[in-house]
Write a protein that holds these residues in place. Sequence first.
Motif, PDB file in Angstrom:
ATOM      1  N   ILE A   1       9.400  26.615 -24.386  1.00 39.73           N
ATOM      2  CA  ILE A   1      10.063  27.490 -23.417  1.00 39.73           C
ATOM      3  C   ILE A   1      11.481  27.836 -23.873  1.00 39.73           C
ATOM      4  CG2 ILE A   1      10.898  27.643 -21.041  1.00 39.73           C
ATOM      5  CD1 ILE A   1       8.566  25.852 -20.214  1.00 39.73           C
ATOM      6  N   LEU A   2      12.248  26.837 -24.287  1.00 37.68           N
ATOM      7  CA  LEU A   2      13.617  27.085 -24.738  1.00 37.68           C
ATOM      8  C   LEU A   2      13.633  27.906 -26.027  1.00 37.68           C
ATOM      9  CD1 LEU A   2      15.240  23.596 -24.047  1.00 37.68           C
ATOM     10  CD2 LEU A   2      15.656  25.728 -22.800  1.00 37.68           C
ATOM     11  N   GLY A   3      12.648  27.650 -26.904  1.00 35.65           N
ATOM     12  CA  GLY A   3      12.575  28.423 -28.139  1.00 35.65           C
ATOM     13  C   GLY A   3      12.390  29.901 -27.858  1.00 35.65           C
ATOM     14  N   ASN A   4      11.505  30.238 -26.903  1.00 35.67           N
ATOM     15  CA  ASN A   4      11.313  31.641 -26.533  1.00 35.67           C
ATOM     16  C   ASN A   4      12.574  32.221 -25.902  1.00 35.67           C
ATOM     17  OD1 ASN A   4       8.715  31.820 -27.478  1.00 35.67           O
ATOM     18  ND2 ASN A   4       7.747  31.420 -25.491  1.00 35.67           N
ATOM     19  N   ALA A   5      13.233  31.418 -25.061  1.00 32.26           N
ATOM     20  CA  ALA A   5      14.437  31.913 -24.389  1.00 32.26           C
ATOM     21  C   ALA A   5      15.518  32.285 -25.394  1.00 32.26           C
ATOM     22  CB  ALA A   5      14.952  30.863 -23.405  1.00 32.26           C
TER      23      ALA A   5
ATOM     24  N   ARG B   1       8.103  17.205 -24.087  1.00 34.65           N
ATOM     25  CA  ARG B   1       9.081  17.723 -25.044  1.00 34.65           C
ATOM     26  C   ARG B   1       8.557  18.996 -25.720  1.00 34.65           C
ATOM     27  NH1 ARG B   1      13.509  15.618 -27.636  1.00 34.65           N
ATOM     28  NH2 ARG B   1      14.058  16.623 -29.625  1.00 34.65           N
ATOM     29  N   VAL B   2       7.246  19.009 -26.054  1.00 37.21           N
ATOM     30  CA  VAL B   2       6.647  20.204 -26.660  1.00 37.21           C
ATOM     31  C   VAL B   2       6.751  21.393 -25.717  1.00 37.21           C
ATOM     32  CG1 VAL B   2       4.473  21.234 -27.436  1.00 37.21           C
ATOM     33  CG2 VAL B   2       5.086  18.921 -28.154  1.00 37.21           C
TER      34      VAL B   2
ATOM     35  N   ALA C   1       0.972  29.499 -24.006  1.00 36.76           N
ATOM     36  CA  ALA C   1      -0.407  29.118 -23.702  1.00 36.76           C
ATOM     37  C   ALA C   1      -0.567  27.601 -23.792  1.00 36.76           C
ATOM     38  CB  ALA C   1      -1.367  29.818 -24.654  1.00 36.76           C
ATOM     39  N   SER C   2       0.009  27.006 -24.844  1.00 40.30           N
ATOM     40  CA  SER C   2      -0.036  25.544 -24.978  1.00 40.30           C
ATOM     41  C   SER C   2       0.754  24.875 -23.852  1.00 40.30           C
ATOM     42  CB  SER C   2       0.520  25.126 -26.334  1.00 40.30           C
ATOM     43  OG  SER C   2      -0.233  25.674 -27.381  1.00 40.30           O
TER      44      SER C   2
END
Length: 460
Positions: free
Chosen positions: A363-367, A357-358, A427-428
């Motif tokens: 990824i979605l947050g950056n998108a 989930r993290v 990175a995470s």
Amino acid sequence: MKISRTYLKIFISFMLVLVVSELIIFGLLRMSWDKSPLVHHMERQVFTIKNLVEMELGGLRTSAEEERRVLPPLLKNLGNSIEADIWITGPYGEIVASSSTKIPDMSGFREEDAAKSKDGIYIYKKRNDGIKSVYGVYTGKQPQGYPFTYHLYHSLPKFDEESWFLRGQAVLTVIAAIFLIPVARRVIRPLRELTNSAAKMGKGDLNQRVEIKGKDELAELGKAFNHMAEGLEKMVKSSRELTANVSHELRSPLARMRISLEMLKERIEGGNTSGCDTFMNGMQAEITHMDELIGKIIKFSKLDMHEPPTMTETANLQVLISDLLEQYQCIAERNNLNIKADLAKIKLPNCNRNSIRVVMDNILGNAFKYTEPEGIVEVSLNGDKNEVRISVANTHNPLPENDLEEIFNPFHRLKGQEIPGSGLGLASARKIIRIHHGEIRAENSDTGFRIIVTIPTKRM
């Protein structure tokens, strides 16, 4: 020249092997008397004497006077030529002829020590006061009616073949020991190079590598050393970069807080308190930002420091991604973004659900963060029995090829972007995906930019 302990161990082990092998071979020679070359040599000599005697007598019984006239000179010449005592006895043990006037004492020979050839020759041996004696006896069929028994006796300080064999073994041992020195040095040289490289690495030179030759165990050790050196170099480099980046990230808010504090101090000292709330709120925001940043740095560091999370859960990826898309729905509505989702009903077994989930949240947050208004965010989920494939694409200007890999490094920021962030999200995500034995990569797409995640469903 200093002799290493490893060489001494190799040398001593080699010498022990040679000594033990010589003892075993020497013991076999002593035990296998009936197959000794000396036995076959005695057989040939006895038959030679027999054949010559029969040729001289013509295979017929003659008078005792004729035998005493013909046979003693013949036996004497044969005895002198082969350095042995020879005599012939009759059917009743009487002496017919001899190569010497004195018959050797045969009482010391034991019947159990005899070796019998297929032709009926008995060959005895004994040792007495350093003298080794061999005695061969054979009863023929001639002359008819009065068969002769032939006796052959050798008395030697040593058996020639044993003496030469032991000399050869001793010479072989010395030569092998001499040639072992360069061989051992050649074997030990890579170990010394490894030792020197390890010592230099201990002093901080992490560029040390060893040359790998061949495919033996030393080559495998060299490969392991080089792999370890590369890992340590990357780890130290990453640690240095992390320290530098953390220092840089913390210095900026500290500088802004210092300026705000100085401005606040000037206002208070000047008796003008208007606008102080703005400075205090700014400082509070910077403190909050620093606290969040430190928390993210700690979480990122723990991915390397701790054991991998428990991989016993099953994640319903369709539900997980759908829930996250709902959370970003407000951003999509505010920026008038078009969301396209193609999510198959897939469950990922043997994983850590919260970690997955993290990853998807980052990824979605950056998108959603980097998609300009009126843009498109596309999410697809599919897979087969071997792996799961997740793709997140958004409209964005194409990135340089170097940035497609650099964005997964800690604190990396895209040039020309003023959007706030810690630079630790991707990175995470990469660390977590690799813990799940998967891969994550970035590429430019027709619509802009895409992140692709693949996770195997079956892991050892």
